[in-house]
Each structure stands twice: as structure tokens, then as C-alpha cells.
Design a protein around this motif. Sequence first.
Motif, mmCIF file in Angstrom:
data_model
loop_
_atom_site.group_PDB
_atom_site.id
_atom_site.type_symbol
_atom_site.label_atom_id
_atom_site.label_comp_id
_atom_site.label_asym_id
_atom_site.label_seq_id
_atom_site.Cartn_x
_atom_site.Cartn_y
_atom_site.Cartn_z
ATOM 1 N N TYR A 168 67.897 57.633 63.407
ATOM 2 C CA TYR A 168 69.078 58.391 62.964
ATOM 3 C C TYR A 168 69.520 57.975 61.561
ATOM 4 N N ARG A 169 69.026 56.810 61.084
ATOM 5 C CA ARG A 169 69.375 56.342 59.738
ATOM 6 C C ARG A 169 68.405 56.852 58.673
ATOM 7 N N LEU A 170 67.497 57.721 59.054
ATOM 8 C CA LEU A 170 66.517 58.249 58.104
ATOM 9 C C LEU A 170 67.176 58.916 56.895
ATOM 10 N N PRO A 171 68.214 59.742 57.060
ATOM 11 C CA PRO A 171 68.861 60.316 55.863
ATOM 12 C C PRO A 171 69.392 59.246 54.905
ATOM 13 N N GLU A 172 69.879 58.132 55.475
ATOM 14 C CA GLU A 172 70.352 57.030 54.634
ATOM 15 C C GLU A 172 69.218 56.450 53.799
ATOM 16 N N VAL A 173 68.049 56.252 54.415
ATOM 17 C CA VAL A 173 66.899 55.711 53.692
ATOM 18 C C VAL A 173 66.496 56.650 52.559
ATOM 19 N N VAL A 174 66.476 57.950 52.836
ATOM 20 C CA VAL A 174 66.117 58.925 51.801
ATOM 21 C C VAL A 174 67.124 58.891 50.662
ATOM 22 N N LEU A 175 68.402 58.837 50.992
ATOM 23 C CA LEU A 175 69.438 58.816 49.959
ATOM 24 C C LEU A 175 69.388 57.522 49.156
ATOM 25 N N ARG A 176 69.174 56.388 49.837
ATOM 26 C CA ARG A 176 69.059 55.109 49.128
ATOM 27 C C ARG A 176 67.889 55.145 48.142
ATOM 28 N N SER A 177 66.765 55.705 48.574
ATOM 29 C CA SER A 177 65.593 55.784 47.698
ATOM 30 C C SER A 177 65.893 56.634 46.473
ATOM 31 N N ALA A 178 66.604 57.730 46.683
ATOM 32 C CA ALA A 178 66.979 58.593 45.566
ATOM 33 C C ALA A 178 67.912 57.855 44.601
ATOM 34 N N MET A 179 68.830 57.076 45.146
ATOM 35 C CA MET A 179 69.764 56.321 44.307
ATOM 36 C C MET A 179 69.025 55.260 43.485
ATOM 37 N N LYS A 180 68.065 54.601 44.107
ATOM 38 C CA LYS A 180 67.272 53.606 43.370
ATOM 39 C C LYS A 180 66.522 54.251 42.223
ATOM 40 N N LEU A 181 65.865 55.360 42.504
ATOM 41 C CA LEU A 181 65.087 56.051 41.477
ATOM 42 C C LEU A 181 65.993 56.539 40.359
ATOM 43 N N ALA A 182 67.149 57.082 40.714
ATOM 44 C CA ALA A 182 68.080 57.569 39.703
ATOM 45 C C ALA A 182 68.579 56.419 38.833
ATOM 46 N N GLY A 183 68.905 55.291 39.465
ATOM 47 C CA GLY A 183 69.352 54.133 38.709
ATOM 48 C C GLY A 183 68.286 53.628 37.753
ATOM 49 N N TYR A 184 67.054 53.541 38.246
ATOM 50 C CA TYR A 184 65.942 53.060 37.414
ATOM 51 C C TYR A 184 65.712 53.988 36.224
ATOM 52 N N ARG A 185 65.678 55.280 36.476
ATOM 53 C CA ARG A 185 65.444 56.247 35.389
ATOM 54 C C ARG A 185 66.581 56.203 34.368
ATOM 55 N N LEU A 186 67.814 56.078 34.847
ATOM 56 C CA LEU A 186 68.946 56.000 33.932
ATOM 57 C C LEU A 186 68.874 54.732 33.087
ATOM 58 N N GLY A 187 68.469 53.632 33.710
ATOM 59 C CA GLY A 187 68.344 52.377 32.969
ATOM 60 C C GLY A 187 67.316 52.456 31.864
ATOM 61 N N GLN A 188 66.270 53.237 32.057
ATOM 62 C CA GLN A 188 65.231 53.343 31.036
ATOM 63 C C GLN A 188 65.682 54.108 29.805
ATOM 64 N N VAL A 189 66.746 54.880 29.939
ATOM 65 C CA VAL A 189 67.273 55.614 28.774
ATOM 66 C C VAL A 189 68.662 55.092 28.406
ATOM 67 N N GLU A 190 68.921 53.828 28.701
ATOM 68 C CA GLU A 190 70.255 53.277 28.504
ATOM 69 C C GLU A 190 70.713 53.319 27.064
ATOM 70 N N GLU A 191 69.787 53.364 26.103
ATOM 71 C CA GLU A 191 70.204 53.399 24.697
ATOM 72 C C GLU A 191 70.957 54.674 24.364
ATOM 73 N N GLN A 192 70.840 55.691 25.201
ATOM 74 C CA GLN A 192 71.548 56.953 24.980
ATOM 75 C C GLN A 192 72.928 56.970 25.630
ATOM 76 N N LEU A 193 73.285 55.910 26.357
ATOM 77 C CA LEU A 193 74.551 55.867 27.074
ATOM 78 C C LEU A 193 75.604 55.082 26.307
ATOM 79 N N PRO A 194 76.863 55.482 26.389
ATOM 80 C CA PRO A 194 77.928 54.683 25.768
ATOM 81 C C PRO A 194 78.089 53.352 26.481
#
Length: 303
Positions: free
Chosen positions: A262-288
Motif C-alpha cells: 500500500y506504500r507503493l505510491p509513496e515510493v514512486v513519489l519519493r523517487s520522483a522527488m529525489k530525481l527532481a532534487g538531483y536535476r535541480l542541483g545540477q543547474v543550481e547556478e541558474q537559481l537565486p
Amino acid sequence: MRVALIIPTRNAGAHLDRLLPAIAMQTLQPDEFLVVDSASRDDTVVRLRAAGARVEVIEPTQFNHGGTRRWASELVDADTLIYLTQDAIPARADTFANIVTDLHAEVGIGVAYGRQLPHPDAGLLGAQSRHFNYPAQSRTKCMNDAPELGIKTCFSSDSFSAYKYEALLAVGGFPDDVIGSEDAYVAARMLLSGYAVRYAADAMVHHSHDYTMFEEFRRYFDIGVFYGRENWIRQAFGAAGGEGLRYVKAEIAALRRAGALYRLPEVVLRSAMKLAGYRLGQVEEQLPLSIKRRVSMFSGYWR
């Protein structure tokens, strides 16, 4: 051979009831015990000095994952440096002895890192993270393993590790200024210089985290920042490849074994959050700067 134990701390009081007895029971006692404390507001400094540690206090703004460990390595006189974090609790009396034995088992090994077991009260996903990244089988990794392991070749962890000081010096020591992942940085330098990295499965500590989804996002933002700035590591070892997918599959298998699908949606969402965080970190020079401070787990880095 002289051995130094080095622990960075900040408000570590909650961990000391377990940490100090675990250190005292070690069959291999360090010749030097150094603590670098970031101006703790609890009884950390008093208790560690009473336990025999030399404690150097710095301002929190002075702390850096690479620079502080580099400075600490220059304060001790030892051939072998054991690094431990305040929440990594040695699991057995031979934990220190085993990691030092593994470090010196082969001439070419520059760093060894130990096996991290989940804390007794760890949640299902926090425990699964430890099982996935720290298997029961030891392994020595060298550059020849890069085609198989990719960027995991230089995976290491300063939550519990041991370095040959001469090897650390040979590759330039810890980096002065990194947001984190200083362990992967040094391991990569060592591998490129011909040293090997040893995973010592018999050297065990209890160390795990039960991160919230946003904490996962913040953590992976910092990881993305690191690898975005240290692009030479990906060029030398390759990308993570299918590691993320393997990790998700292992989490799903853990849910199935625990009867918790029943926690499968949580795992999917956590994985998406990790990927989003990683991708955002790679372009951090564009962030204030204000955004980077808000989303980073190491907000003090963005001073």
C-alpha cells in the motif's frame, strides 16, 4: 602504526549514550581521539572531553564537509585516520579493528569504508536503503571496475571510513570546499591515482535515516550540486546508469516482503522527488541564492 579517531559533532548529546560506550568497548583503541565541534549548545563538549577526547570548537559557519575534515587530518599525528559521524554507532567490539585490518589488507588500498546497518528503530524504507547500499560481502574496487559499476566505483562513506594518511596526502587530501560527498571526491581521486577503495563488510556501525520526502529532495539537491560542479567524476566513471531503477525495484521487493505494498505510491513519489532534487542541483547556478538556501540540506554552505 598510529591510529586517530576523528568525529565532527554538533549537538550530539542525543547520540552519546550509545556512541561513547560503543567506542569504549572497541578492542582497537585509537592513539588519538579528536572531535571537531561546531559550537554545540548541549553537553556534547563536556561529555566528550570527559571521555578522553581532544575537542576543538569552531563556529558553525566555519564547518565544511571537506575543509573541516582536511583541517582535522592536520591536527593529528597518525598513519591511519578513522572518520566517524556522531550518529554512526559501532555495532561490535571489533568494528575499528576490522576496518583497519581491511584498510591494510592490500598495499594499494587508500580508503576503506564500513558496513552501515539500520538503527534498531529504523523505518522500513530507511532500513532498505542500508541493505541496498551496504551488502554482506566485502569488495575491493579499482578503476577496472568502472565499466561494471559506473559512478558507484567511487562510492564511499565518511559516516564510517578509514584512510591511509599517506594515500590521502598523495591525492591532495580532502577538498577545501564542497557541499558534501567529500568521501566520493577523495575516493575518485584515489582510484584515478592507482589506489583501490575497500568496502569492509565486517566493520559494522548502526547508521540510518528516516528522511521525509522533502528531506530526500533537499539531500539529492545537494548531491546534484556536487556532481554538477565535479563533472570530472562523471567523465571518469560514467553516470549512475540503471542504479536508480534497481533501487526502486529493491524498495518494492522490501514492501512486498513486509506486506506493505500500500506504500507503493509513496515510493514512486519519493523517487520522483529525489530525481527532481538531483536535476535541480545540477543547474543550481541558474537559481537565486535565497532558493538554494531554502532547498539545500546544508543551507550554511550558501553563505
